[in-house]
Design a protein around this motif. Structure first.
Motif, PDB file in Angstrom:
ATOM      1  N   THR A 101      -5.991  -0.771   2.012  1.00  0.00           N
ATOM      2  CA  THR A 101      -4.895   0.163   2.223  1.00  0.00           C
ATOM      3  C   THR A 101      -5.390   1.533   1.767  1.00  0.00           C
ATOM      4  O   THR A 101      -5.763   1.699   0.608  1.00  0.00           O
ATOM      5  CB  THR A 101      -3.654  -0.249   1.409  1.00  0.00           C
ATOM      6  OG1 THR A 101      -3.297  -1.584   1.776  1.00  0.00           O
ATOM      7  CG2 THR A 101      -2.495   0.677   1.668  1.00  0.00           C
ATOM      8  N   GLN A 136      -4.532   5.533   1.471  1.00  0.00           N
ATOM      9  CA  GLN A 136      -3.453   6.522   1.456  1.00  0.00           C
ATOM     10  C   GLN A 136      -4.042   7.922   1.571  1.00  0.00           C
ATOM     11  O   GLN A 136      -4.774   8.365   0.682  1.00  0.00           O
ATOM     12  CB  GLN A 136      -2.651   6.396   0.158  1.00  0.00           C
ATOM     13  CG  GLN A 136      -1.422   7.264   0.116  1.00  0.00           C
ATOM     14  CD  GLN A 136      -0.422   6.880   1.194  1.00  0.00           C
ATOM     15  OE1 GLN A 136      -0.016   5.743   1.302  1.00  0.00           O
ATOM     16  NE2 GLN A 136      -0.037   7.848   1.988  1.00  0.00           N
ATOM     17  N   GLY A 186      -8.785   9.322   2.914  1.00  0.00           N
ATOM     18  CA  GLY A 186      -7.850   9.051   1.834  1.00  0.00           C
ATOM     19  C   GLY A 186      -8.477   8.211   0.744  1.00  0.00           C
ATOM     20  O   GLY A 186      -9.689   8.017   0.717  1.00  0.00           O
ATOM     21  N   LYS A 187      -7.621   7.697  -0.149  1.00  0.00           N
ATOM     22  CA  LYS A 187      -8.081   6.843  -1.264  1.00  0.00           C
ATOM     23  C   LYS A 187      -7.551   5.426  -1.058  1.00  0.00           C
ATOM     24  O   LYS A 187      -6.435   5.225  -0.604  1.00  0.00           O
ATOM     25  CB  LYS A 187      -7.563   7.366  -2.595  1.00  0.00           C
ATOM     26  CG  LYS A 187      -8.332   8.547  -3.129  1.00  0.00           C
ATOM     27  CD  LYS A 187      -7.976   8.767  -4.591  1.00  0.00           C
ATOM     28  CE  LYS A 187      -8.598  10.009  -5.143  1.00  0.00           C
ATOM     29  NZ  LYS A 187      -9.949   9.884  -5.556  1.00  0.00           N
ATOM     30  N   LYS A 223       0.694   9.050   7.111  1.00  0.00           N
ATOM     31  CA  LYS A 223       0.960   7.625   6.915  1.00  0.00           C
ATOM     32  C   LYS A 223      -0.270   6.858   6.447  1.00  0.00           C
ATOM     33  O   LYS A 223      -1.407   7.282   6.624  1.00  0.00           O
ATOM     34  CB  LYS A 223       1.521   7.009   8.196  1.00  0.00           C
ATOM     35  CG  LYS A 223       0.549   6.956   9.349  1.00  0.00           C
ATOM     36  CD  LYS A 223       1.192   6.283  10.552  1.00  0.00           C
ATOM     37  CE  LYS A 223       0.112   6.046  11.601  1.00  0.00           C
ATOM     38  NZ  LYS A 223       0.549   5.179  12.647  1.00  0.00           N
ATOM     39  N   THR A 224      -0.009   5.726   5.845  1.00  0.00           N
ATOM     40  CA  THR A 224      -1.034   4.850   5.299  1.00  0.00           C
ATOM     41  C   THR A 224      -1.895   4.270   6.421  1.00  0.00           C
ATOM     42  O   THR A 224      -1.397   3.960   7.502  1.00  0.00           O
ATOM     43  CB  THR A 224      -0.358   3.704   4.515  1.00  0.00           C
ATOM     44  OG1 THR A 224       0.451   4.280   3.505  1.00  0.00           O
ATOM     45  CG2 THR A 224      -1.378   2.777   3.899  1.00  0.00           C
ATOM     46  N   HIS A 225      -3.188   4.117   6.148  1.00  0.00           N
ATOM     47  CA  HIS A 225      -4.117   3.493   7.099  1.00  0.00           C
ATOM     48  C   HIS A 225      -4.558   2.148   6.533  1.00  0.00           C
ATOM     49  O   HIS A 225      -4.641   1.969   5.322  1.00  0.00           O
ATOM     50  CB  HIS A 225      -5.356   4.377   7.309  1.00  0.00           C
ATOM     51  CG  HIS A 225      -5.046   5.766   7.759  1.00  0.00           C
ATOM     52  ND1 HIS A 225      -4.445   6.053   8.955  1.00  0.00           N
ATOM     53  CD2 HIS A 225      -5.237   6.955   7.148  1.00  0.00           C
ATOM     54  CE1 HIS A 225      -4.289   7.361   9.080  1.00  0.00           C
ATOM     55  NE2 HIS A 225      -4.761   7.940   7.984  1.00  0.00           N
ATOM     56  N   TYR A 226      -4.873   1.231   7.433  1.00  0.00           N
ATOM     57  CA  TYR A 226      -5.359  -0.088   7.040  1.00  0.00           C
ATOM     58  C   TYR A 226      -6.746  -0.271   7.636  1.00  0.00           C
ATOM     59  O   TYR A 226      -6.907  -0.331   8.852  1.00  0.00           O
ATOM     60  CB  TYR A 226      -4.387  -1.173   7.499  1.00  0.00           C
ATOM     61  CG  TYR A 226      -3.041  -1.001   6.844  1.00  0.00           C
ATOM     62  CD1 TYR A 226      -2.822  -1.475   5.555  1.00  0.00           C
ATOM     63  CD2 TYR A 226      -2.011  -0.320   7.480  1.00  0.00           C
ATOM     64  CE1 TYR A 226      -1.602  -1.295   4.914  1.00  0.00           C
ATOM     65  CE2 TYR A 226      -0.785  -0.136   6.855  1.00  0.00           C
ATOM     66  CZ  TYR A 226      -0.596  -0.622   5.578  1.00  0.00           C
ATOM     67  OH  TYR A 226       0.612  -0.426   4.952  1.00  0.00           O
ATOM     68  N   THR A 278      -5.831   2.247  -2.182  1.00  0.00           N
ATOM     69  CA  THR A 278      -4.803   1.975  -3.187  1.00  0.00           C
ATOM     70  C   THR A 278      -4.559   0.486  -3.393  1.00  0.00           C
ATOM     71  O   THR A 278      -3.993   0.086  -4.409  1.00  0.00           O
ATOM     72  CB  THR A 278      -3.465   2.633  -2.794  1.00  0.00           C
ATOM     73  OG1 THR A 278      -3.073   2.149  -1.508  1.00  0.00           O
ATOM     74  CG2 THR A 278      -3.595   4.146  -2.768  1.00  0.00           C
ATOM     75  N   GLU A 279      -4.984  -0.331  -2.415  1.00  0.00           N
ATOM     76  CA  GLU A 279      -4.703  -1.764  -2.481  1.00  0.00           C
ATOM     77  C   GLU A 279      -5.674  -2.500  -1.576  1.00  0.00           C
ATOM     78  O   GLU A 279      -6.189  -1.932  -0.617  1.00  0.00           O
ATOM     79  CB  GLU A 279      -3.260  -2.015  -2.014  1.00  0.00           C
ATOM     80  CG  GLU A 279      -2.820  -3.439  -2.046  1.00  0.00           C
ATOM     81  CD  GLU A 279      -1.399  -3.625  -1.499  1.00  0.00           C
ATOM     82  OE1 GLU A 279      -0.875  -4.728  -1.678  1.00  0.00           O
ATOM     83  OE2 GLU A 279      -0.830  -2.700  -0.897  1.00  0.00           O
ATOM     84  N   THR A 292      -3.808  12.162   1.727  1.00  0.00           N
ATOM     85  CA  THR A 292      -3.057  13.127   0.935  1.00  0.00           C
ATOM     86  C   THR A 292      -1.687  13.358   1.557  1.00  0.00           C
ATOM     87  O   THR A 292      -0.681  13.421   0.868  1.00  0.00           O
ATOM     88  CB  THR A 292      -3.821  14.471   0.835  1.00  0.00           C
ATOM     89  OG1 THR A 292      -5.181  14.186   0.534  1.00  0.00           O
ATOM     90  CG2 THR A 292      -3.254  15.343  -0.263  1.00  0.00           C
TER      91      THR A 292
END
Length: 171
Positions: free
Chosen positions: A133, A135, A118-119, A140-143, A121-122, A137
């Motif tokens: 963070t 995100q 993902g990309k 759920k979001t990964h940390y 984002t934070e 495509t």
């Protein structure tokens, strides 16, 4: 010219034009040095104002600032929720393996096997290490923790980061 976020004005402090800032910079002493110029971006979306730092001190988890020409509470009350930004011309060179947030945010994260995760984002600052963070495509979001065991390659030029996916990292 680009401007980069260094903090957010969350409240006033006292009656003499002091503001309370939550910093998003690793260099508060440099960014808020007396005489430094900052862009003040009000929450209402109006044109940014260039302000000059008149004083800076730490208080609890906040940076307290005053600006030249803003000497009373009534002068700064309308600045609540404004973002403080620094011009790219004031960014200093970093050590090897150090990056500005704006260089990391937007990077694509891939596994060492070549799978796109993902990309970014934070970036969350935890005290121990930063957590990115990511995100995907879909899903759920990964940390992702910014630690040596996980982050293997950072290519700022191509906005690409390679990580080793440890057990449980993406669950």
């Amino acid at each position: 010219m680009e401007w980069f976020n260094v903090g957010k004005i969350v409240n006033t402090h006292g009656i003499w034009g002091e503001i309370r800032v939550i910093s998003t910079t690793d260099f508060p002493d440099e960014r808020y040095e007396v005489g430094s110029e900052l862009g003040l971006y009000k929450a209402d979306g109006s044109k940014p104002i260039i302000v000059k730092v008149a004083s800076h001190r730490k208080h609890k988890n906040f940076d307290l600032l005053t600006f030249e020409g803003y000497t009373l509470l009534k002068d700064v009350e309308l600045l609540k929720n404004a973002l403080l930004k620094v011009s790219e011309k004031y960014l200093s060179d970093l050590e090897d393996n150090e990056y500005y947030f704006h260089e990391i945010i937007g990077c694509t994260v891939e596994s060492i096997e070549g799978e796109t995760i993902g990309k970014i984002t934070e970036i969350i600052q935890t005290g121990a290490n930063d957590v990115w963070t990511v995100q995907p495509t879909i899903g759920k979001t990964h940390y992702i923790p910014y630690i040596e065991d996980v982050v293997k390659t950072i290519d700022i030029e191509n906005k690409k980061i390679i990580i080793e996916v440890l057990d449980g990292l993406l669950s």
